[in-house]
Scaffold this active site. Sequence first.
Site, PDB file in Angstrom:
ATOM      1  N   GLU A 197      39.777  38.881  43.283  1.00 51.92           N
ATOM      2  CA  GLU A 197      38.965  39.817  44.080  1.00 51.92           C
ATOM      3  C   GLU A 197      37.492  39.404  44.095  1.00 51.92           C
ATOM      4  O   GLU A 197      36.601  40.169  43.732  1.00 51.92           O
ATOM      5  CB  GLU A 197      39.131  41.242  43.546  1.00 51.92           C
ATOM      6  CG  GLU A 197      40.568  41.742  43.700  1.00 51.92           C
ATOM      7  CD  GLU A 197      40.754  43.220  43.432  1.00 51.92           C
ATOM      8  OE1 GLU A 197      40.041  43.766  42.582  1.00 51.92           O
ATOM      9  OE2 GLU A 197      41.625  43.844  44.081  1.00 51.92           O
ATOM     10  N   GLU A 387      48.764  41.732  45.029  1.00 47.39           N
ATOM     11  CA  GLU A 387      48.656  43.023  44.336  1.00 47.39           C
ATOM     12  C   GLU A 387      48.978  44.106  45.342  1.00 47.39           C
ATOM     13  O   GLU A 387      48.449  44.100  46.457  1.00 47.39           O
ATOM     14  CB  GLU A 387      47.242  43.272  43.797  1.00 47.39           C
ATOM     15  CG  GLU A 387      46.911  42.509  42.551  1.00 47.39           C
ATOM     16  CD  GLU A 387      45.567  42.912  41.943  1.00 47.39           C
ATOM     17  OE1 GLU A 387      45.165  44.084  42.052  1.00 47.39           O
ATOM     18  OE2 GLU A 387      44.916  42.030  41.352  1.00 47.39           O
TER      19      GLU A 387
HETATM   20  C1  BGP Z   1      42.495  45.478  41.227  1.00 45.75           C
HETATM   21  C2  BGP Z   1      42.454  44.531  40.072  1.00 45.75           C
HETATM   22  C3  BGP Z   1      43.529  44.677  39.091  1.00 45.75           C
HETATM   23  C4  BGP Z   1      44.144  46.057  38.974  1.00 45.75           C
HETATM   24  C5  BGP Z   1      44.209  46.834  40.258  1.00 45.75           C
HETATM   25  C6  BGP Z   1      44.588  48.290  40.110  1.00 45.75           C
HETATM   26  O1  BGP Z   1      41.209  45.717  41.650  1.00 45.75           O
HETATM   27  O2  BGP Z   1      42.487  43.184  40.484  1.00 45.75           O
HETATM   28  O3  BGP Z   1      43.057  44.127  37.914  1.00 45.75           O
HETATM   29  O4  BGP Z   1      43.725  46.749  37.901  1.00 45.75           O
HETATM   30  O5  BGP Z   1      43.018  46.740  40.967  1.00 45.75           O
HETATM   31  O6  BGP Z   1      43.485  49.061  39.758  1.00 45.75           O
HETATM   32  P1  BGP Z   1      43.504  50.148  38.625  1.00 45.75           P
HETATM   33  O7  BGP Z   1      43.961  49.459  37.388  1.00 45.75           O
HETATM   34  O8  BGP Z   1      42.123  50.602  38.523  1.00 45.75           O
HETATM   35  O9  BGP Z   1      44.446  51.205  39.078  1.00 45.75           O
END
Ligand code: BGP
Length: 490
Positions: A197, A387
């Site tokens: 990201e 993701e």
């Molecule tokens: C993205 C990241 C991940 C992951 C995901 C979900 O921004 O790359 O590392 O954590 O978000 O977010 P969260 O864990 O805050 O629900």
Amino acid sequence: MRFPENFLWGGATAANQCEGGWDVDGRGMTLSDFSTAGTQKQPRYTTYLTKEGQPGKALMFEELPEGAHRAVLEGYDYPYHEGIDFYHHYKEDIALFAEMGFKIFRMSICWARIFPKGIEEAPNQAGLDFYRNVFEELKKYGIEPLVTIFHYDMPVYLEETLGGWSNRKLIDLFEKYARVLFTEYKGLVKYWLTFNEINSIIMMKQLFPNYPAHQVQKDFQILHNQFVASAKAVQLAHTIDPDAVVGCMIAGGPSRYPLTPDPKDVIHTQELLQENTYYSADVMVQGEYPYFAPRIWKKYGVSLDITEEDREILKNGTVDLLTYSYYCSNCATTHEVKEKAGGNLDMGAKNPYLVYSEWGWSFDPDGLRYSLNEFYARYHKPLMVVENGLGAVDQLEADGKIHDPYRIEYIREHIKAMAAALEDGVDLRGYTPWGCIDLVSASTGEMKKRYGFIYVDRNDDGSGSMKRYKKDSFYWYKNVIASNGKELGE
Ligand code: BGP
């Protein structure tokens, strides 16, 4: 429902959120080690000691007081220290991924396991061995590793002594780190992502209302330095291993809608998309800053240190693959709104046509199809959704079962959206839903915000046996993969 024969079904994790083992086998301290537990309402902090030895805490974007250094303090929880202890459970976890039929597994490497401070001459052998063991275990089951080199974490020494990514020295240190990885794991790892990201750094100013203006200049320079580091790594990977496939990873796709048909909202939406998404993806995929970059720099009064050599490096280090995270879509408007939405880094106005999760993230599978088409139309590069998923509270029943129909529904509808995009003609290569095994949430530091097909008995207060359980979605996803996306259990 047609997915290509060799479609890469799998799941995704990151080292800091799942590995644990923070103080073993020569691993150095990382920025994540000082990140406290939070909740949806209570932010996470970085803890420190001032130069006078006074304890303190800072919000994510806040600079520490002059002379202070990060410290682990009494009275705080640091959920990343143990994570879900993947470090000691990786064999069991990989066996479960294999049981689901994974073809690919996305994970990241902790820089400080390889170079504890980031500046050493020689890498830490125990760290290299750990990842080699993980990759060999994956290969045993025919699972391809997809490795993120930098996922929101790095040796704390680099931040505190060299000033982090705003210092161009980090580009060389990253190159050294990447060179070790490409050389060491040649033949074991084919798919690499440079920065997770990468665009998130310049989105921070939208997330925090009191974000300091002077920080914005620094953020754009950090991003530039990371672009150069990434482009160098792409070239290096290709030189060391001609079979290597290297991708960029962008937060959120072009999945932002104008809230109203007011042309002002349309233009505002376009500008946000350019700034948050295309600014970064254009550099990494097309090898140069887009035509609208000067407008953005002017808007924030930013003046960047970009050398001729940097421009050459960017041109010669374009990625082979474009990957991104997609959880939800967002709405932009110039009008006053009553209700704001949550979201993965990129929030906006609430969309009246969508439903929202407990954490305020929208459920919008069409947004995934839309973003896949938008990305493909612009770049004509292979894509991967690395993701996607639903963070939800799960209930472990007395009989050891976890019924999670909400997660099945979420993933099913997004798989249908990907099938529709494939039908549209998009070149989509793989899908790795986020947190395929429960792990610590990045934004809140919670365990209770779970994404996995595999439940991990670990609670926010640190209790729990770390035992793994298969959720209903585990069996469902296994069948999806076995049928190559045809059987969605409807
Ligand atoms: C993205 C990241 C991940 C992951 C995901 C979900 O921004 O790359 O590392 O954590 O978000 O977010 P969260 O864990 O805050 O629900």
